[in-house]
Design a protein around this motif. Sequence first.
Motif, PDB file in Angstrom:
ATOM      1  N   SER A  20      26.158  11.450  21.731  1.00 13.69           N
ATOM      2  CA  SER A  20      27.286  10.740  21.154  1.00 13.69           C
ATOM      3  C   SER A  20      28.430  10.681  22.151  1.00 13.69           C
ATOM      4  O   SER A  20      28.627  11.622  22.931  1.00 13.69           O
ATOM      5  CB  SER A  20      27.764  11.436  19.878  1.00 13.69           C
ATOM      6  N   CYS A  21      29.161   9.600  22.101  1.00 12.91           N
ATOM      7  CA  CYS A  21      30.336   9.433  22.955  1.00 12.91           C
ATOM      8  C   CYS A  21      31.481   9.001  22.054  1.00 12.91           C
ATOM      9  O   CYS A  21      31.499   7.870  21.558  1.00 12.91           O
ATOM     10  CB  CYS A  21      30.066   8.394  24.025  1.00 12.91           C
ATOM     11  N   ALA A  22      32.421   9.916  21.842  1.00 12.33           N
ATOM     12  CA  ALA A  22      33.543   9.643  20.964  1.00 12.33           C
ATOM     13  C   ALA A  22      34.755   9.236  21.789  1.00 12.33           C
ATOM     14  O   ALA A  22      35.111   9.920  22.751  1.00 12.33           O
ATOM     15  CB  ALA A  22      33.858  10.878  20.130  1.00 12.33           C
ATOM     16  N   ALA A  23      35.367   8.136  21.410  1.00  7.61           N
ATOM     17  CA  ALA A  23      36.511   7.610  22.144  1.00  7.61           C
ATOM     18  C   ALA A  23      37.789   7.793  21.345  1.00  7.61           C
ATOM     19  O   ALA A  23      37.799   7.680  20.121  1.00  7.61           O
ATOM     20  CB  ALA A  23      36.303   6.134  22.460  1.00  7.61           C
ATOM     21  N   SER A  24      38.856   8.081  22.049  1.00  7.21           N
ATOM     22  CA  SER A  24      40.165   8.196  21.410  1.00  7.21           C
ATOM     23  C   SER A  24      41.225   7.658  22.353  1.00  7.21           C
ATOM     24  O   SER A  24      40.995   7.518  23.554  1.00  7.21           O
ATOM     25  CB  SER A  24      40.468   9.649  21.044  1.00  7.21           C
ATOM     26  N   GLY A  25      42.371   7.338  21.808  1.00  8.73           N
ATOM     27  CA  GLY A  25      43.441   6.844  22.645  1.00  8.73           C
ATOM     28  C   GLY A  25      43.656   5.356  22.490  1.00  8.73           C
ATOM     29  O   GLY A  25      43.013   4.688  21.686  1.00  8.73           O
ATOM     30  N   PHE A  26      44.547   4.805  23.276  1.00  8.97           N
ATOM     31  CA  PHE A  26      44.927   3.401  23.193  1.00  8.97           C
ATOM     32  C   PHE A  26      43.733   2.501  23.425  1.00  8.97           C
ATOM     33  O   PHE A  26      42.983   2.668  24.373  1.00  8.97           O
ATOM     34  CB  PHE A  26      46.003   3.104  24.231  1.00  8.97           C
ATOM     35  N   SER A  27      43.556   1.544  22.538  1.00 11.62           N
ATOM     36  CA  SER A  27      42.506   0.523  22.596  1.00 11.62           C
ATOM     37  C   SER A  27      41.118   1.133  22.749  1.00 11.62           C
ATOM     38  O   SER A  27      40.237   0.552  23.366  1.00 11.62           O
ATOM     39  CB  SER A  27      42.752  -0.469  23.724  1.00 11.62           C
ATOM     40  N   SER A  28      40.930   2.329  22.192  1.00 14.89           N
ATOM     41  CA  SER A  28      39.637   2.981  22.348  1.00 14.89           C
ATOM     42  C   SER A  28      38.552   2.218  21.608  1.00 14.89           C
ATOM     43  O   SER A  28      38.779   1.637  20.563  1.00 14.89           O
ATOM     44  CB  SER A  28      39.713   4.413  21.828  1.00 14.89           C
ATOM     45  N   ASN A  29      37.387   2.238  22.199  1.00 12.63           N
ATOM     46  CA  ASN A  29      36.189   1.706  21.575  1.00 12.63           C
ATOM     47  C   ASN A  29      36.253   0.213  21.301  1.00 12.63           C
ATOM     48  O   ASN A  29      35.572  -0.274  20.420  1.00 12.63           O
ATOM     49  CB  ASN A  29      35.871   2.466  20.282  1.00 12.63           C
ATOM     50  N   ARG A  30      37.060  -0.542  22.021  1.00 12.73           N
ATOM     51  CA  ARG A  30      37.055  -1.972  21.851  1.00 12.73           C
ATOM     52  C   ARG A  30      36.505  -2.668  23.092  1.00 12.73           C
ATOM     53  O   ARG A  30      36.662  -3.870  23.267  1.00 12.73           O
ATOM     54  CB  ARG A  30      38.478  -2.473  21.571  1.00 12.73           C
ATOM     55  N   TYR A  31      35.826  -1.887  23.917  1.00 11.38           N
ATOM     56  CA  TYR A  31      35.313  -2.405  25.164  1.00 11.38           C
ATOM     57  C   TYR A  31      33.870  -1.946  25.357  1.00 11.38           C
ATOM     58  O   TYR A  31      33.388  -1.087  24.642  1.00 11.38           O
ATOM     59  CB  TYR A  31      36.176  -1.906  26.320  1.00 11.38           C
ATOM     60  N   PRO A  32      33.199  -2.518  26.347  1.00 16.65           N
ATOM     61  CA  PRO A  32      31.822  -2.079  26.606  1.00 16.65           C
ATOM     62  C   PRO A  32      31.771  -0.617  27.018  1.00 16.65           C
ATOM     63  O   PRO A  32      32.674  -0.100  27.677  1.00 16.65           O
ATOM     64  CB  PRO A  32      31.380  -2.971  27.771  1.00 16.65           C
ATOM     65  N   VAL A  33      30.683   0.014  26.645  1.00 17.29           N
ATOM     66  CA  VAL A  33      30.451   1.411  26.981  1.00 17.29           C
ATOM     67  C   VAL A  33      29.051   1.538  27.564  1.00 17.29           C
ATOM     68  O   VAL A  33      28.125   0.857  27.131  1.00 17.29           O
ATOM     69  CB  VAL A  33      30.594   2.310  25.738  1.00 17.29           C
ATOM     70  N   ALA A  34      28.919   2.404  28.526  1.00 15.12           N
ATOM     71  CA  ALA A  34      27.614   2.656  29.132  1.00 15.12           C
ATOM     72  C   ALA A  34      27.348   4.146  29.227  1.00 15.12           C
ATOM     73  O   ALA A  34      28.268   4.960  29.225  1.00 15.12           O
ATOM     74  CB  ALA A  34      27.543   2.030  30.520  1.00 15.12           C
ATOM     75  N   TRP A  35      26.080   4.461  29.299  1.00 18.53           N
ATOM     76  CA  TRP A  35      25.642   5.826  29.607  1.00 18.53           C
ATOM     77  C   TRP A  35      25.081   5.832  31.026  1.00 18.53           C
ATOM     78  O   TRP A  35      24.272   4.957  31.384  1.00 18.53           O
ATOM     79  CB  TRP A  35      24.567   6.286  28.633  1.00 18.53           C
ATOM     80  N   PHE A  36      25.507   6.813  31.797  1.00 19.98           N
ATOM     81  CA  PHE A  36      24.974   7.065  33.124  1.00 19.98           C
ATOM     82  C   PHE A  36      24.366   8.456  33.124  1.00 19.98           C
ATOM     83  O   PHE A  36      24.642   9.273  32.257  1.00 19.98           O
ATOM     84  CB  PHE A  36      26.092   7.002  34.171  1.00 19.98           C
ATOM     85  N   ARG A  37      23.569   8.731  34.128  1.00 21.85           N
ATOM     86  CA  ARG A  37      23.056  10.085  34.285  1.00 21.85           C
ATOM     87  C   ARG A  37      22.970  10.425  35.759  1.00 21.85           C
ATOM     88  O   ARG A  37      22.843   9.531  36.610  1.00 21.85           O
ATOM     89  CB  ARG A  37      21.699  10.244  33.622  1.00 21.85           C
ATOM     90  N   GLN A  38      23.055  11.708  36.018  1.00 24.12           N
ATOM     91  CA  GLN A  38      22.937  12.169  37.389  1.00 24.12           C
ATOM     92  C   GLN A  38      22.085  13.425  37.403  1.00 24.12           C
ATOM     93  O   GLN A  38      22.482  14.458  36.845  1.00 24.12           O
ATOM     94  CB  GLN A  38      24.304  12.439  38.014  1.00 24.12           C
ATOM     95  N   ALA A  39      20.942  13.317  38.007  1.00 22.22           N
ATOM     96  CA  ALA A  39      20.061  14.465  38.180  1.00 22.22           C
ATOM     97  C   ALA A  39      20.467  15.227  39.441  1.00 22.22           C
ATOM     98  O   ALA A  39      21.106  14.672  40.338  1.00 22.22           O
ATOM     99  CB  ALA A  39      18.614  14.013  38.276  1.00 22.22           C
ATOM    100  N   ARG A  40      20.075  16.469  39.512  1.00 19.43           N
ATOM    101  CA  ARG A  40      20.449  17.296  40.655  1.00 19.43           C
ATOM    102  C   ARG A  40      19.911  16.687  41.937  1.00 19.43           C
ATOM    103  O   ARG A  40      18.728  16.372  42.049  1.00 19.43           O
ATOM    104  CB  ARG A  40      19.900  18.704  40.477  1.00 19.43           C
ATOM    105  N   GLY A  41      20.791  16.513  42.887  1.00 18.71           N
ATOM    106  CA  GLY A  41      20.383  15.984  44.183  1.00 18.71           C
ATOM    107  C   GLY A  41      20.175  14.487  44.224  1.00 18.71           C
ATOM    108  O   GLY A  41      19.732  13.951  45.249  1.00 18.71           O
TER     109      GLY A  41
END
Length: 126
Positions: A20-41
């Motif tokens: 889950s990705c919870a957004a807060s603050g000004f104009s939160s959650n009214r824009y595109p959102v993406a998930w990224f990942r980074q594995a070790r190395g």
Amino acid sequence: VQLQAFGGGWVQAGGSLRLSCAASGFSSNRYPVAWFRQARGKEREGVSYISFPGGGTYYLRSVLGRFTISRDNSKNTVFLQMNSLKPEDTAVYYCAEAQRRLLAGRWALSAEYDYWGQGTLVTVSS
């Protein structure tokens, strides 16, 4: 805008997790959102993207058919349902929000995103 990612953990191969990705603050959650990942190395890579209000989605080819991104705009939250997890899915997962609609060819570029969550670790054991 503040993003908080949670839901990571340890799971055996073939299992499922929902991030889950919870957004807060000004104009939160009214824009595109993406998930990224980074594995070790390894470099950070885009996993999935969802437009606002949610009609457009993109996925990394290796997660197609296994991961599903969705959003609940009433709760300012974006989800990543991850099924049939594999050891190679092990990574720290980050959510990120762009302040504009992105073209299909740019959704997986980290530089296109303005706000980032702190990351949540997903560990898949074989």
